[in-house]
Design a protein around this motif. Structure first.
Motif, PDB file in Angstrom:
ATOM      1  N   ILE A 326     -30.612   8.337  37.874  1.00  0.00           N
ATOM      2  CA  ILE A 326     -29.106   8.334  38.370  1.00  0.00           C
ATOM      3  C   ILE A 326     -29.373   8.521  39.971  1.00  0.00           C
ATOM      4  N   GLY A 327     -30.031   9.622  39.981  1.00  0.00           N
ATOM      5  CA  GLY A 327     -30.125  10.373  41.585  1.00  0.00           C
ATOM      6  C   GLY A 327     -30.945   8.969  42.137  1.00  0.00           C
ATOM      7  N   ALA A 328     -32.165   8.637  41.626  1.00  0.00           N
ATOM      8  CA  ALA A 328     -32.646   7.437  42.516  1.00  0.00           C
ATOM      9  C   ALA A 328     -31.731   6.310  42.942  1.00  0.00           C
ATOM     10  N   ILE A 329     -30.824   5.904  42.049  1.00  0.00           N
ATOM     11  CA  ILE A 329     -29.919   4.686  42.414  1.00  0.00           C
ATOM     12  C   ILE A 329     -28.841   5.349  43.356  1.00  0.00           C
ATOM     13  N   ALA A 330     -28.348   6.505  43.200  1.00  0.00           N
ATOM     14  CA  ALA A 330     -27.397   7.091  44.127  1.00  0.00           C
ATOM     15  C   ALA A 330     -27.751   7.549  45.563  1.00  0.00           C
ATOM     16  N   GLN A 331     -29.184   7.461  45.471  1.00  0.00           N
ATOM     17  CA  GLN A 331     -29.720   7.820  46.659  1.00  0.00           C
ATOM     18  C   GLN A 331     -29.959   6.715  47.483  1.00  0.00           C
ATOM     19  N   TRP A 332     -29.824   5.452  47.188  1.00  0.00           N
ATOM     20  CA  TRP A 332     -30.305   4.263  47.783  1.00  0.00           C
ATOM     21  C   TRP A 332     -29.741   4.228  49.314  1.00  0.00           C
ATOM     22  N   SER A 333     -30.495   3.834  50.204  1.00  0.00           N
ATOM     23  CA  SER A 333     -29.930   3.636  51.587  1.00  0.00           C
ATOM     24  C   SER A 333     -29.811   2.526  52.273  1.00  0.00           C
ATOM     25  N   SER A 334     -30.644   1.459  51.685  1.00  0.00           N
ATOM     26  CA  SER A 334     -30.760   0.213  52.272  1.00  0.00           C
ATOM     27  C   SER A 334     -29.469  -0.533  52.099  1.00  0.00           C
ATOM     28  N   ARG A 335     -28.624  -1.106  53.113  1.00  0.00           N
ATOM     29  CA  ARG A 335     -27.396  -2.041  52.824  1.00  0.00           C
ATOM     30  C   ARG A 335     -27.319  -2.935  51.781  1.00  0.00           C
ATOM     31  N   PRO A 336     -28.318  -3.741  51.623  1.00  0.00           N
ATOM     32  CA  PRO A 336     -28.356  -4.561  50.341  1.00  0.00           C
ATOM     33  C   PRO A 336     -28.479  -4.200  49.020  1.00  0.00           C
ATOM     34  N   VAL A 338     -27.517  -0.869  48.501  1.00  0.00           N
ATOM     35  CA  VAL A 338     -26.076  -0.258  48.380  1.00  0.00           C
ATOM     36  C   VAL A 338     -25.056  -1.230  47.875  1.00  0.00           C
ATOM     37  N   ALA A 339     -24.891  -2.279  48.339  1.00  0.00           N
ATOM     38  CA  ALA A 339     -24.020  -3.316  48.399  1.00  0.00           C
ATOM     39  C   ALA A 339     -24.068  -3.627  46.569  1.00  0.00           C
ATOM     40  N   LEU A 340     -25.291  -4.013  46.173  1.00  0.00           N
ATOM     41  CA  LEU A 340     -25.814  -4.560  44.772  1.00  0.00           C
ATOM     42  C   LEU A 340     -25.470  -3.259  43.899  1.00  0.00           C
ATOM     43  N   ARG A 341     -25.652  -2.112  44.341  1.00  0.00           N
ATOM     44  CA  ARG A 341     -25.218  -0.921  43.418  1.00  0.00           C
ATOM     45  C   ARG A 341     -23.577  -1.025  43.365  1.00  0.00           C
ATOM     46  N   ASN A 342     -22.908  -0.892  44.394  1.00  0.00           N
ATOM     47  CA  ASN A 342     -21.302  -0.830  44.191  1.00  0.00           C
ATOM     48  C   ASN A 342     -20.885  -1.797  43.569  1.00  0.00           C
ATOM     49  N   THR A 343     -21.541  -3.188  43.798  1.00  0.00           N
ATOM     50  CA  THR A 343     -20.769  -4.166  43.059  1.00  0.00           C
ATOM     51  C   THR A 343     -21.010  -4.036  41.483  1.00  0.00           C
ATOM     52  N   ALA A 344     -22.367  -3.409  41.259  1.00  0.00           N
ATOM     53  CA  ALA A 344     -22.322  -3.283  39.770  1.00  0.00           C
ATOM     54  C   ALA A 344     -21.504  -2.129  39.009  1.00  0.00           C
ATOM     55  N   LEU A 345     -21.110  -1.230  40.067  1.00  0.00           N
ATOM     56  CA  LEU A 345     -20.313  -0.054  39.401  1.00  0.00           C
ATOM     57  C   LEU A 345     -19.054  -0.424  39.347  1.00  0.00           C
ATOM     58  N   ARG A 346     -18.588  -1.367  40.394  1.00  0.00           N
ATOM     59  CA  ARG A 346     -17.310  -1.745  40.206  1.00  0.00           C
ATOM     60  C   ARG A 346     -17.048  -2.747  39.062  1.00  0.00           C
ATOM     61  N   LEU A 347     -18.018  -3.463  38.523  1.00  0.00           N
ATOM     62  CA  LEU A 347     -18.226  -4.367  37.344  1.00  0.00           C
ATOM     63  C   LEU A 347     -18.398  -3.885  35.946  1.00  0.00           C
ATOM     64  N   THR A 348     -18.590  -2.593  35.985  1.00  0.00           N
ATOM     65  CA  THR A 348     -18.944  -2.047  34.571  1.00  0.00           C
ATOM     66  C   THR A 348     -17.764  -1.554  34.042  1.00  0.00           C
ATOM     67  N   PRO A 349     -17.509  -1.857  32.897  1.00  0.00           N
ATOM     68  CA  PRO A 349     -16.104  -1.342  32.156  1.00  0.00           C
ATOM     69  C   PRO A 349     -16.355  -0.109  31.866  1.00  0.00           C
ATOM     70  N   ASN A 350     -15.066   0.769  31.940  1.00  0.00           N
ATOM     71  CA  ASN A 350     -15.076   2.254  31.683  1.00  0.00           C
ATOM     72  C   ASN A 350     -15.538   2.452  30.280  1.00  0.00           C
ATOM     73  N   SER A 351     -15.388   1.578  29.254  1.00  0.00           N
ATOM     74  CA  SER A 351     -16.004   1.918  27.958  1.00  0.00           C
ATOM     75  C   SER A 351     -17.283   2.038  27.853  1.00  0.00           C
ATOM     76  N   ALA A 352     -18.022   1.417  28.819  1.00  0.00           N
ATOM     77  CA  ALA A 352     -19.497   1.277  28.979  1.00  0.00           C
ATOM     78  C   ALA A 352     -19.719   2.665  29.515  1.00  0.00           C
ATOM     79  N   SER A 353     -19.113   3.264  30.534  1.00  0.00           N
ATOM     80  CA  SER A 353     -19.525   4.521  31.191  1.00  0.00           C
ATOM     81  C   SER A 353     -19.394   5.754  30.150  1.00  0.00           C
ATOM     82  N   LEU A 354     -18.152   5.559  29.547  1.00  0.00           N
ATOM     83  CA  LEU A 354     -17.981   6.411  28.326  1.00  0.00           C
ATOM     84  C   LEU A 354     -18.909   6.528  27.159  1.00  0.00           C
ATOM     85  N   ARG A 355     -19.576   5.340  26.860  1.00  0.00           N
ATOM     86  CA  ARG A 355     -20.672   5.226  25.721  1.00  0.00           C
ATOM     87  C   ARG A 355     -21.854   5.920  26.262  1.00  0.00           C
ATOM     88  N   SER A 356     -21.939   5.760  27.375  1.00  0.00           N
ATOM     89  CA  SER A 356     -23.291   6.194  28.157  1.00  0.00           C
ATOM     90  C   SER A 356     -23.356   7.785  28.371  1.00  0.00           C
TER      91      SER A 356
END
Length: 365
Positions: A326-336, A338-356
């Protein structure tokens, strides 16, 4: 009566001492510092750790000194939501999470250990697997030696001489407590190689933490550096920084322990950071130490110390690995990236986060 020497008087050490006392052991706690105290920072006690405290008979005492907490989720630096968490669903599925000052938790744990068992200002020099501890005040022997002396553990160095050295995570952290500030909820915001999080404490003050990529051993910087990095981020971050005094800011590099082959050697067992220091990305460092304390006291009392290793090592190493990822992903610094990470987070259902969260928070005793 069986006896134990606990090396280290932090959360893990005092919790283990309290657990052993509860099982009828005579304990001696050796703390290198001149007094049993905690740094000025907050701590989230997740549901699994609250259950561990309940097993120690201390859960209600901690709840009385805490405020119910639930991370609302993650935002970007501008304040747009990346992921929102249904805190009511978290409570329904796993139980409540509470927030308090680390010193308050330490006070509860210390009160559960006989005062004559607590020895501060004692530095451990070496430990032998036969149950002998050589220290600055002489020598102690016991049926069980507990290494609860942190990531730079003298116990681990003595008995696990070939163990790997702690490794730098690649980023540093700041921790601080503000003057009283009214905030609506807790949360964490992710930028490019930087993060900022906060949570209210029971007295109206707010515990804040920040993380940034940095070379190992970089010069320690305080409030001015935080304002430079985070002063333009979304509300209430600027207000939180404005309510922070320079002397309340703690800065330190973050390290983790590479996996050990065992947490037990002879009469010696490791708990907490001495065994499995992990990055703080899951908020589970102290929580896992509390679980360790419960399980170690039970297995040592049953006479099967190896069962502690069998039960605790796989779980804690899985959680440490996940926190690192998680830390490795959270600390990404390149713009592409970070954009990919943020998009993936927005698309992840809350139910999946809870299961994790389930493999981390469903621990029971």
């Amino acid at each position: 009566m069986r006896s134990a020497v606990v090396v280290g008087g932090g959360i893990g050490g005092l919790a283990t001492a309290a657990a052993l006392v509860r099982h009828g052991w005579r304990v001696e706690v050796l703390e290198r510092a001149p007094e049993f105290a905690e740094v000025g920072a907050g701590i989230s006690v997740w549901p699994n750790a609250l259950r561990a405290l309940d097993a120690l008979g201390l859960g209600d005492a901690v709840r009385e000194r805490s405020v119910l907490s639930g991370q609302a989720g993650f935002k970007d630096a501008g304040g747009s939501w990346l992921s929102r968490m249904d805190t009511a669903e978290v409570v329904a599925r796993f139980g409540p999470m509470v927030m308090l000052h680390r010193a308050e938790l330490l006070d509860v744990l210390r009160a559960a250990v006989p005062s004559d068992a607590l020895r501060s200002g004692v530095e451990v020099q070496r430990v032998r697997a036969d149950g002998t501890v050589v220290h600055s005040a002489g020598e102690s022997g016991a049926d069980l030696i507990v290494g609860a002396d942190g990531i730079r553990s003298a116990v681990r160095t003595s008995v696990w001489g070939s163990s790997p050295a702690p490794r730098y995570a690649g980023y540093a952290a700041w921790r601080m407590i503000t003057a009283p500030v009214e905030v609506e909820d807790s949360g964490e915001s992710w930028g490019r190689g930087e993060r900022f999080g906060f949570a209210s404490l029971p007295d109206g003050r707010v515990y804040c933490f920040a993380v940034a990529n940095a070379p190992e051993g970089a010069a320690r910087t305080g409030l001015a550096e935080l304002e430079r990095r985070f002063g333009s981020w979304h509300d209430p971050i600027p207000a939180l920084l404005a309510a922070t005094s320079e002397d309340s800011v703690l800065h330190h590099d973050l390290y983790e322990m590479p996996p050990l082959h065992s947490y037990v050697a002879g009469r010696v067992a490791l708990v907490g950071d001495a065994a499995h220091a992990m990055t703080p990305n899951l908020g589970q460092g102290a929580c896992q130490a509390l679980e360790d304390a419960v399980v170690l006291a039970e297995t040592a009392t049953s006479g099967d110390l190896s069962a502690y290793d069998r039960e605790r090592r796989p779980r804690t190493q899985r959680i440490a690995k996940r926190s690192r990822q998680i830390g490795a992903i959270a600390q990404w610094s390149s713009r592409p990236a970070v954009a990919l990470r943020n998009t993936a987070l927005r698309l992840t259902p809350n139910s999946a986060s809870l299961r994790s969260l389930e493999p981390v928070l469903d621990w029971r005793r």
